[in-house]
Design a protein around this motif. Sequence first.
Motif, PDB file in Angstrom:
ATOM      1  N   MET A   1       0.841  -1.200   0.000  1.00 52.21           N
ATOM      2  CA  MET A   1       0.000   0.000   0.000  1.00 52.21           C
ATOM      3  C   MET A   1       0.877   1.251   0.000  1.00 52.21           C
ATOM      4  SD  MET A   1      -2.950   1.321  -0.218  1.00 52.21           S
ATOM      5  CE  MET A   1      -4.179   0.061   0.170  1.00 52.21           C
ATOM      6  N   ALA A   2       1.959   1.247   0.776  1.00 52.98           N
ATOM      7  CA  ALA A   2       2.882   2.392   0.798  1.00 52.98           C
ATOM      8  C   ALA A   2       3.475   2.616  -0.588  1.00 52.98           C
ATOM      9  CB  ALA A   2       3.996   2.151   1.823  1.00 52.98           C
ATOM     10  N   SER A   3       3.846   1.531  -1.252  1.00 55.85           N
ATOM     11  CA  SER A   3       4.404   1.641  -2.613  1.00 55.85           C
ATOM     12  C   SER A   3       3.394   2.236  -3.583  1.00 55.85           C
ATOM     13  CB  SER A   3       4.840   0.259  -3.120  1.00 55.85           C
ATOM     14  OG  SER A   3       5.980  -0.183  -2.423  1.00 55.85           O
ATOM     15  N   ARG A   4       2.135   1.808  -3.450  1.00 57.32           N
ATOM     16  CA  ARG A   4       1.080   2.350  -4.331  1.00 57.32           C
ATOM     17  C   ARG A   4       0.915   3.847  -4.108  1.00 57.32           C
ATOM     18  NH1 ARG A   4      -4.455  -1.211  -4.869  1.00 57.32           N
ATOM     19  NH2 ARG A   4      -3.557  -3.198  -4.281  1.00 57.32           N
ATOM     20  N   ILE A   5       0.879   4.237  -2.826  1.00 52.98           N
ATOM     21  CA  ILE A   5       0.666   5.645  -2.491  1.00 52.98           C
ATOM     22  C   ILE A   5       1.803   6.509  -3.052  1.00 52.98           C
ATOM     23  CG2 ILE A   5       0.557   7.319  -0.586  1.00 52.98           C
ATOM     24  CD1 ILE A   5      -0.838   5.071   1.049  1.00 52.98           C
TER      25      ILE A   5
END
Length: 450
Positions: free
Chosen positions: A291-295
């Motif tokens: 999720m951090a990578s997506r953000i």
Amino acid sequence: MAFESLSDKLQNIFKNLKSKGRLTEDDVKAALKEVKIALLEADVNFKVVKDFIKKVTERAVGQDVMTSLTPGQMVIKIVNEELTALMGDETTELKLLPSNEITIIMMMGLQGAGKTTTTAKIAGKLKAKGRKPLLVACDVYRPAAIEQLQINGEKQGVPVFSMGDKQKPLDIAKAAIEHAKKNDNNVVILDTAGRLHVDEEMMNELVEIRDNIELTQTVLVVDAMTGQDAVNVAKEFNEKIGIDGIIVTKLDGDTRGGAALSIKAITGKPILYIGMGEKLSDLEQFYPDRMASRILGMGDVLSLIEKAEQSIDQEKAKELEQRMKKAQFTFEDYLEYMGQIKNMGGLSSLLSMMPGVGGKISDDMLPDEKQLGRVEAIIYSMTKAERNNPDLLNPSRKQRIAKGAGVDISEVNRLVKQFEQARKMMKSMGGMMGGKGKRRRGGFNLPFGF
């Protein structure tokens, strides 16, 4: 899509950082001030933002970062690590007892959060893992909830235990556990009642179930679209009932997503799953690092691969690839291909997981949904023989198809022409793709290179 606005802002901030080469302490602090504003605008809890910026600043202005060859990238790496830590560091699974024992899960949440649908989604996931779940209708205040659970249970192929709306939820839960023992069900999922807000009656009911039944897990369902209210609700449920894990729904909507970033820090409880759509399959395991990578616009290739492996028939995909190489691709194949893309959540969902693409795809860059619908209507108006052999499409057949699809014949002609051009292009590319020893390798293939 949740986090889209936040993702855009963060990517712009970091783009400016990377373009500077060498950084001063003031450069980093100015950038992190912008990050702070972006997080607050995304509805992330103020205290959470304050602590997050403090941790990042302490690490980002250190000697190792400031004297490195790529300080901008080092700052992004630190933000990525702290963002991951904020959401939970590691993935937390739903706790299940050995399959020869009965796992009892109590689902909780406010009305409108999607609790009943999510309960059925969980049952489907557990069934796919080889478990034998039993759904239990404990919401006796909303008759529609019982019916909704029964309909969704049937769709998932999971039995539903109900005693109507005249019994106490605790009595229903006890009877359901006895039923599970007799019928070899090893997971009992209690769908409890929700209210429009947290009230004493609801809490007392949940406490009664908790105190009289040996629960394996208590799971709270919260609606991402309610922002900080979702965090406050989680805090209250945790203080009064105790929660083991959280499911955040409606993260596919036009929401700022701050709840998903705040909830672990405020409650100390992990996010187990995230709801990404209305379909019963639209429930994803929550991976904080992904999720951090997506953000941050770094993509989420692992989730993309998993989605493809779950949604795509590998044999059909290989067969389709061969047909494309030999220019034998038909309208029937096109429908198959579009169906697989839809099963994976649609083009926008897939593109959001691609590195460097997430947040940069606007609606006007994607195929028009209405236009795709018209194309499908034209193809469905063909006979199966016509779909499998486009050469049969003479003027009178095209006229009939246009009438059946409710479009002008010029649209049918245009589609057939485009299709023929695509087949010619595939034929010319077939030689390059099919050379000996040049076959692509990878975990999966999608038609048209998606």
